[in-house]
Scaffold this motif. Structure first.
Motif, PDB file in Angstrom:
ATOM      1  N   ALA A  28       0.854  98.188  68.924  1.00 29.10           N
ATOM      2  CA  ALA A  28       0.277  98.043  67.447  1.00 29.10           C
ATOM      3  C   ALA A  28       0.949  96.627  66.883  1.00 29.10           C
ATOM      4  O   ALA A  28      -0.032  95.804  66.366  1.00 29.10           O
ATOM      5  CB  ALA A  28       0.589  99.022  66.543  1.00 29.10           C
ATOM      6  N   LEU A  29       1.935  96.351  67.121  1.00 28.49           N
ATOM      7  CA  LEU A  29       2.803  95.121  66.353  1.00 28.49           C
ATOM      8  C   LEU A  29       2.334  93.840  67.249  1.00 28.49           C
ATOM      9  O   LEU A  29       1.847  92.933  66.839  1.00 28.49           O
ATOM     10  CB  LEU A  29       4.056  95.470  66.680  1.00 28.49           C
ATOM     11  N   ALA A  30       2.097  93.953  68.636  1.00 27.16           N
ATOM     12  CA  ALA A  30       1.803  92.852  69.450  1.00 27.16           C
ATOM     13  C   ALA A  30       0.275  92.804  69.388  1.00 27.16           C
ATOM     14  O   ALA A  30      -0.253  91.731  69.461  1.00 27.16           O
ATOM     15  CB  ALA A  30       2.459  92.965  70.839  1.00 27.16           C
ATOM     16  N   ALA A 226      -1.668 101.719  65.068  1.00 30.84           N
ATOM     17  CA  ALA A 226      -0.442 102.468  65.542  1.00 30.84           C
ATOM     18  C   ALA A 226      -0.872 104.127  65.415  1.00 30.84           C
ATOM     19  O   ALA A 226      -0.599 104.775  66.452  1.00 30.84           O
ATOM     20  CB  ALA A 226       0.527 102.490  64.442  1.00 30.84           C
ATOM     21  N   GLY A 227      -1.669 104.355  64.198  1.00 27.89           N
ATOM     22  CA  GLY A 227      -2.174 105.727  64.090  1.00 27.89           C
ATOM     23  C   GLY A 227      -3.250 105.994  65.223  1.00 27.89           C
ATOM     24  O   GLY A 227      -3.158 106.896  65.979  1.00 27.89           O
ATOM     25  N   LEU A 228      -4.094 105.149  65.731  1.00 24.32           N
ATOM     26  CA  LEU A 228      -4.840 105.196  66.772  1.00 24.32           C
ATOM     27  C   LEU A 228      -4.488 105.303  68.021  1.00 24.32           C
ATOM     28  O   LEU A 228      -4.859 106.118  68.911  1.00 24.32           O
ATOM     29  CB  LEU A 228      -5.964 104.182  66.677  1.00 24.32           C
ATOM     30  N   GLY A 229      -3.229 104.645  68.344  1.00 26.27           N
ATOM     31  CA  GLY A 229      -2.690 104.599  69.488  1.00 26.27           C
ATOM     32  C   GLY A 229      -2.082 105.802  69.729  1.00 26.27           C
ATOM     33  O   GLY A 229      -1.896 106.695  70.721  1.00 26.27           O
ATOM     34  N   VAL A 230      -1.323 106.434  68.734  1.00 28.41           N
ATOM     35  CA  VAL A 230      -0.618 107.901  68.694  1.00 28.41           C
ATOM     36  C   VAL A 230      -1.678 108.860  68.951  1.00 28.41           C
ATOM     37  O   VAL A 230      -1.460 109.771  69.751  1.00 28.41           O
ATOM     38  CB  VAL A 230       0.178 108.043  67.142  1.00 28.41           C
ATOM     39  N   LEU A 231      -2.894 108.875  68.258  1.00 28.97           N
ATOM     40  CA  LEU A 231      -3.821 109.864  68.487  1.00 28.97           C
ATOM     41  C   LEU A 231      -4.346 109.929  69.805  1.00 28.97           C
ATOM     42  O   LEU A 231      -4.656 110.664  70.557  1.00 28.97           O
ATOM     43  CB  LEU A 231      -5.066 109.547  67.410  1.00 28.97           C
ATOM     44  N   ALA A 232      -4.358 108.650  70.398  1.00 26.99           N
ATOM     45  CA  ALA A 232      -5.002 108.492  72.017  1.00 26.99           C
ATOM     46  C   ALA A 232      -3.705 109.058  72.655  1.00 26.99           C
ATOM     47  O   ALA A 232      -4.369 109.599  73.878  1.00 26.99           O
ATOM     48  CB  ALA A 232      -5.051 107.009  72.184  1.00 26.99           C
TER      49      ALA A 232
END
Length: 270
Positions: A28-30, A226-232
């Motif tokens: 998410a940061l990059a 970040a939220g979408l990545g964790v959900l995925a």
């Protein structure tokens, strides 16, 4: 409820979940800057460019993370060097190094006795094999990524919208670009063990792109990504457990699917 919680009661799935969470935050940061700067092709090329270093480290019995880092750094330096040529566009330089590094990686892997297994792991990851030591490395990588993102935020923002203005403000665009490439390299190296060199692109680009459809402030885009990545990660592990599919590929597929869901919802409310 048991169907949802059953996989996460297993220790290696728990480690996989934490590994995916760390990677999602780093990406998410990059990835936010990759989307804003239109650096998707470069990110994809650097992900593939890690393969020679990972393959060589595997053959020599060394650290895969170190091999990946050195290879990705070499790819980054090569793109920067060739990009200075007036006769070659940056796209051409990236394409040449992309093909060359990937070919070198496959050649190195082919020297291994377990060619098919090694290549599959390198390309598509093995998130279910994440160990406690890997989690410690990922936590350290996240801390470093957060420090780089915080230190370079002002310069990255100026560079994303007007490089000449960044220079006028004394933000040293060349240094900012090098720092941004370092952040991208860190994200790719940290992610390859979870989703592999081919599928890291899914976590790096899809969540920030989905978040960008709804937010325009960069911190909010990062938070949404970040939220979408964790959900995925969570949904991907759940689906792969019950459907008996490759965990890393399923996580990447869910991340991309969430982008299309987000795009559809955005179109519906527009």
């Amino acid at each position: 409820m048991e169907w949802l919680l059953e996989p996460f009661a297993v220790s290696f799935v728990q480690r996989a979940l934490w590994g995916g969470v760390f990677v999602s935050l780093i990406c998410a940061l990059a990835g936010t800057w990759v989307v804003l700067r239109g650096m998707a092709f470069l990110g994809d090329a650097m992900a593939h460019g890690m393969l020679p270093g990972v393959a060589l480290a595997s053959l020599l019995g060394g650290s895969l993370f170190l091999g990946a880092a050195l290879s990705a750094a070499a790819m980054s330096l090569g793109v920067s060097a060739l990009g200075r040529s007036r006769r070659l566009s940056q796209d051409t330089a990236i394409g040449l190094l992309f093909a060359g590094m990937l070919a070198a990686g496959v050649i190195l892997v082919s020297r291994s006795q377990s060619f098919a297994v090694d290549l599959t792991g390198f390309l598509f990851g093995d998130v279910l094999a994440v160990r406690d030591r890997d989690l410690a490395l990922l936590a350290g990588a996240l801390a470093l990524a957060a420090a780089i993102a915080a230190a370079g935020h002002r310069a990255f923002t100026a560079l994303a919208f007007d490089a000449r203005k960044a220079h006028t403000l004394g933000l040293r665009p060349a240094v900012a670009q090098a720092l941004l490439l370092s952040l991208l390299t860190l994200a790719i190296v940290a992610s390859f063990h979870v989703v592999g060199t081919l599928l890291v692109f899914g976590l790096l680009v899809a969540p920030p792109a989905a978040a960008w459809l709804w937010a325009r402030r960069i911190p909010l885009v990062m938070l949404g990504a970040a939220g979408l990545g964790v959900l995925a990660t969570a949904v991907g592990l759940l689906v792969s457990w019950h459907a008996q599919t490759a965990a890393g590929a399923t996580i990447a597929a869910v991340a991309v699917a969430l982008f299309f869901v987000s795009a559809g919802l955005r179109r519906a409310v527009a």
